[in-house]
Design a protein around this motif. Sequence first.
Motif, mmCIF file in Angstrom:
data_model
loop_
_atom_site.group_PDB
_atom_site.id
_atom_site.type_symbol
_atom_site.label_atom_id
_atom_site.label_comp_id
_atom_site.label_asym_id
_atom_site.label_seq_id
_atom_site.Cartn_x
_atom_site.Cartn_y
_atom_site.Cartn_z
ATOM 1 N N ASN A 123 4.580 -3.392 -0.628
ATOM 2 C CA ASN A 123 5.213 -2.967 -1.630
ATOM 3 C C ASN A 123 4.834 -1.958 -2.692
ATOM 4 O O ASN A 123 4.806 -2.532 -3.953
ATOM 5 N N VAL A 124 3.277 -1.416 -1.901
ATOM 6 C CA VAL A 124 2.626 -0.545 -3.564
ATOM 7 C C VAL A 124 2.853 0.547 -3.281
ATOM 8 O O VAL A 124 2.377 1.603 -1.769
ATOM 9 N N TYR A 125 2.673 1.037 -4.369
ATOM 10 C CA TYR A 125 2.676 2.468 -4.086
ATOM 11 C C TYR A 125 1.660 3.594 -3.410
ATOM 12 O O TYR A 125 1.077 3.106 -3.634
ATOM 13 N N GLY A 126 2.430 4.148 -2.205
ATOM 14 C CA GLY A 126 1.276 4.712 -1.855
ATOM 15 C C GLY A 126 0.342 3.813 -1.113
ATOM 16 O O GLY A 126 -0.351 4.945 -0.356
ATOM 17 N N ILE A 127 0.811 3.225 -0.448
ATOM 18 C CA ILE A 127 0.162 2.719 0.597
ATOM 19 C C ILE A 127 1.125 2.091 1.777
ATOM 20 O O ILE A 127 2.134 1.948 1.340
ATOM 21 N N VAL A 128 0.614 2.779 3.087
ATOM 22 C CA VAL A 128 1.785 2.649 4.686
ATOM 23 C C VAL A 128 1.320 1.669 4.930
ATOM 24 O O VAL A 128 0.169 1.938 5.133
ATOM 25 N N ILE A 129 1.313 0.269 5.416
ATOM 26 C CA ILE A 129 1.098 -0.528 6.067
ATOM 27 C C ILE A 129 2.071 -0.505 7.331
ATOM 28 O O ILE A 129 3.129 0.091 7.892
ATOM 29 N N PRO A 130 1.064 -1.288 8.576
ATOM 30 C CA PRO A 130 1.958 -0.904 9.580
ATOM 31 C C PRO A 130 3.678 -1.894 10.126
ATOM 32 O O PRO A 130 3.498 -2.445 9.293
ATOM 33 N N LYS A 131 4.019 -1.258 10.553
ATOM 34 C CA LYS A 131 6.221 -1.851 10.733
ATOM 35 C C LYS A 131 5.564 -2.284 12.368
ATOM 36 O O LYS A 131 4.755 -1.613 13.251
ATOM 37 N N ILE A 132 5.894 -3.846 12.273
ATOM 38 C CA ILE A 132 5.818 -4.488 13.659
ATOM 39 C C ILE A 132 7.498 -3.316 13.548
ATOM 40 O O ILE A 132 8.177 -3.618 13.780
ATOM 41 N N GLN A 133 6.838 -3.254 15.879
ATOM 42 C CA GLN A 133 7.915 -2.998 15.886
ATOM 43 C C GLN A 133 8.998 -3.829 16.400
ATOM 44 O O GLN A 133 8.624 -4.808 16.739
ATOM 45 N N TYR A 187 -5.239 -2.908 12.209
ATOM 46 C CA TYR A 187 -4.295 -3.066 11.371
ATOM 47 C C TYR A 187 -4.558 -1.451 10.389
ATOM 48 O O TYR A 187 -5.489 -1.344 9.472
ATOM 49 N N PRO A 188 -4.102 -0.497 10.175
ATOM 50 C CA PRO A 188 -4.036 0.747 10.353
ATOM 51 C C PRO A 188 -3.596 0.650 8.742
ATOM 52 O O PRO A 188 -1.852 0.576 8.703
ATOM 53 N N VAL A 189 -4.084 1.264 8.093
ATOM 54 C CA VAL A 189 -2.953 1.640 6.442
ATOM 55 C C VAL A 189 -2.967 3.071 5.851
ATOM 56 O O VAL A 189 -4.328 3.758 6.281
ATOM 57 N N ILE A 190 -2.102 3.528 5.963
ATOM 58 C CA ILE A 190 -2.526 4.909 5.390
ATOM 59 C C ILE A 190 -1.805 5.319 4.136
ATOM 60 O O ILE A 190 -1.287 4.832 3.559
ATOM 61 N N PHE A 191 -2.996 6.242 3.438
ATOM 62 C CA PHE A 191 -3.539 5.820 1.926
ATOM 63 C C PHE A 191 -2.725 7.456 2.061
ATOM 64 O O PHE A 191 -3.102 8.402 1.974
ATOM 65 N N ASP A 192 -0.995 7.436 1.136
ATOM 66 C CA ASP A 192 -0.299 8.708 0.880
ATOM 67 C C ASP A 192 -0.406 8.636 -0.397
ATOM 68 O O ASP A 192 0.898 7.910 -0.701
ATOM 69 N N ASN A 193 -1.356 9.368 -1.139
ATOM 70 C CA ASN A 193 -0.750 9.544 -2.384
ATOM 71 C C ASN A 193 -1.101 8.092 -2.913
ATOM 72 O O ASN A 193 -0.553 7.525 -4.132
ATOM 73 N N TYR A 194 -1.779 7.669 -2.847
ATOM 74 C CA TYR A 194 -2.230 6.323 -3.722
ATOM 75 C C TYR A 194 -3.097 7.249 -4.503
ATOM 76 O O TYR A 194 -3.393 7.918 -4.543
ATOM 77 N N LYS A 203 -6.031 10.523 6.542
ATOM 78 C CA LYS A 203 -5.141 10.011 5.607
ATOM 79 C C LYS A 203 -5.054 8.194 5.591
ATOM 80 O O LYS A 203 -4.847 7.292 5.140
ATOM 81 N N VAL A 204 -5.736 7.663 6.962
ATOM 82 C CA VAL A 204 -5.483 6.238 7.886
ATOM 83 C C VAL A 204 -7.026 5.604 7.562
ATOM 84 O O VAL A 204 -8.014 6.718 7.757
ATOM 85 N N LEU A 205 -6.923 3.829 7.637
ATOM 86 C CA LEU A 205 -7.909 3.502 7.650
ATOM 87 C C LEU A 205 -7.580 2.114 8.049
ATOM 88 O O LEU A 205 -6.932 2.346 8.338
ATOM 89 N N THR A 206 -8.643 1.739 9.466
ATOM 90 C CA THR A 206 -8.216 0.820 10.079
ATOM 91 C C THR A 206 -8.948 -0.489 9.348
ATOM 92 O O THR A 206 -10.292 -0.048 9.228
ATOM 93 N N LEU A 207 -8.287 -0.993 9.315
ATOM 94 C CA LEU A 207 -9.251 -2.476 7.879
ATOM 95 C C LEU A 207 -9.901 -3.130 8.918
ATOM 96 O O LEU A 207 -9.048 -3.374 10.297
ATOM 97 N N PRO A 208 -10.368 -4.217 8.443
ATOM 98 C CA PRO A 208 -11.378 -5.402 9.705
ATOM 99 C C PRO A 208 -10.156 -6.635 10.149
ATOM 100 O O PRO A 208 -9.257 -6.364 8.960
ATOM 101 N N LEU A 209 -10.486 -6.658 11.024
ATOM 102 C CA LEU A 209 -9.454 -7.166 11.935
ATOM 103 C C LEU A 209 -10.527 -7.695 13.174
ATOM 104 O O LEU A 209 -11.003 -7.238 14.097
ATOM 105 N N TYR A 210 -10.038 -9.469 12.798
ATOM 106 C CA TYR A 210 -10.616 -10.066 14.382
ATOM 107 C C TYR A 210 -10.338 -11.778 14.057
ATOM 108 O O TYR A 210 -9.805 -11.658 12.678
ATOM 109 N N ALA A 211 -10.380 -12.299 15.204
ATOM 110 C CA ALA A 211 -9.585 -13.619 14.930
ATOM 111 C C ALA A 211 -10.618 -14.039 13.649
ATOM 112 O O ALA A 211 -9.918 -15.416 13.334
#
Length: 366
Positions: free
Chosen positions: A261-271, A281-288, A337-345
């Motif tokens: 729910n942050v304007y301009g940040i598109v988070i991944p969708k669980i399929q 964990y890819p995030v799209i920054f679109d008009n952020y 627009k995509v950025l993959t954020l750190p993600l490990y166990a």
Amino acid sequence: MSILVTKSSMPDFDEYIEEIKVLWETHWLTNNGEKNRKFEKLLKELLNEDFVSLFTNGHLALENLISAFELKGEIITTPFTFVSTTNAIVRCGCKPVFCDINKQNYTIDVNKIEELINENTVAIMPVHVYGNVCNVERIQEIADKYNLKVIYDAAHAFSSKYKGKSISSFGDASMFSFHATKVFNSIEGGLAVVQDQTKLKQLNLQKNFGIVDALNCVEIGGNAKMNEFQAAMGICNLKHLKNEIEKRKKVFNQYQNNLKNVYGIVIPKIQEDVESNYSYYPVIFDNYCFDRDQIWEKLKENDIYSRKYFYPLTCDFECYKDKFFANVPIARDIASKVLTLPLYADLELNDVDRICDIILSKKGNM
Ligand SMILES: *Cc1c(COP(=O)(O)O)cnc(C)c1O
């Protein structure tokens, strides 16, 4: 301490030593030794598959799959991937035809495949990118209609399930990567999964020079075998896979909660219908208020290293630029627009919070 985009999973030192001890007795270090056989058996059980072949890395598994199916011609694929996918196609003498991706999960846009098919098309090579599952049903319908092979680059999707079935059960073949940076690793490594004994035999020949016995070579094969130390690492890491994925899920959900729910940040969708391995964990920054490159920079200033996966598109690399058909506006837009954020166990949840605070803070390099 700096936070990298990923951190390789490793078993306890003693656990690995225990697994490799026997190699000092047998001196059998490669060529389908007991660790390779044990690892393949465990993988068959886990994936519920009959025909699997280990390779020294995922890329060579992919190249060998293309050769095993004797593909010669055009292969429809996507450029929003690691360059290995495209390289494998070209190195095997085939021509990549780049299809666009969809906006929902960045996998191949199934509505744009058919217009790319012609009499030279031999196969489709879709990518389960970020572990997102392609529209496997529609892809199979198209393949059946035009008599095409489907080989999945499933490098990101190891152990994922769709509608309760192993992701490797779809298409004619799948490749998993066990590279150190992936959800599950055997240091380096790869797995080819096929659906019949003949293809499996072919792969096993190809990865060992085409040799059947001391006096007979029946194929112009190469060398792409996994060694016993890699297999032993895989065996050890496999014991912890479920637990590692559980931990990744917690990290993933922490990001979701912080960034939703942050304007301009598109988070991944669980399929729907997908049992995910939470690989990226890819995030799209679109008009952020910051663009992708600014966020990358802000994080870097704090010793946090995210990755611009997958930018540039493979079709835009120097070795491919303007050489192959690529009408891919969505892929190009997402890549910018995509950025993959750190993600490990073992990423701490408070470090996830810190990363999100930096992203959400209005201060910084405006
Ligand atoms: C990692 C990866 C590969 C190559 O696998 P290696 O094991 O590194 O050779 C191929 N395709 C994709 C999408 C990957 O991420």
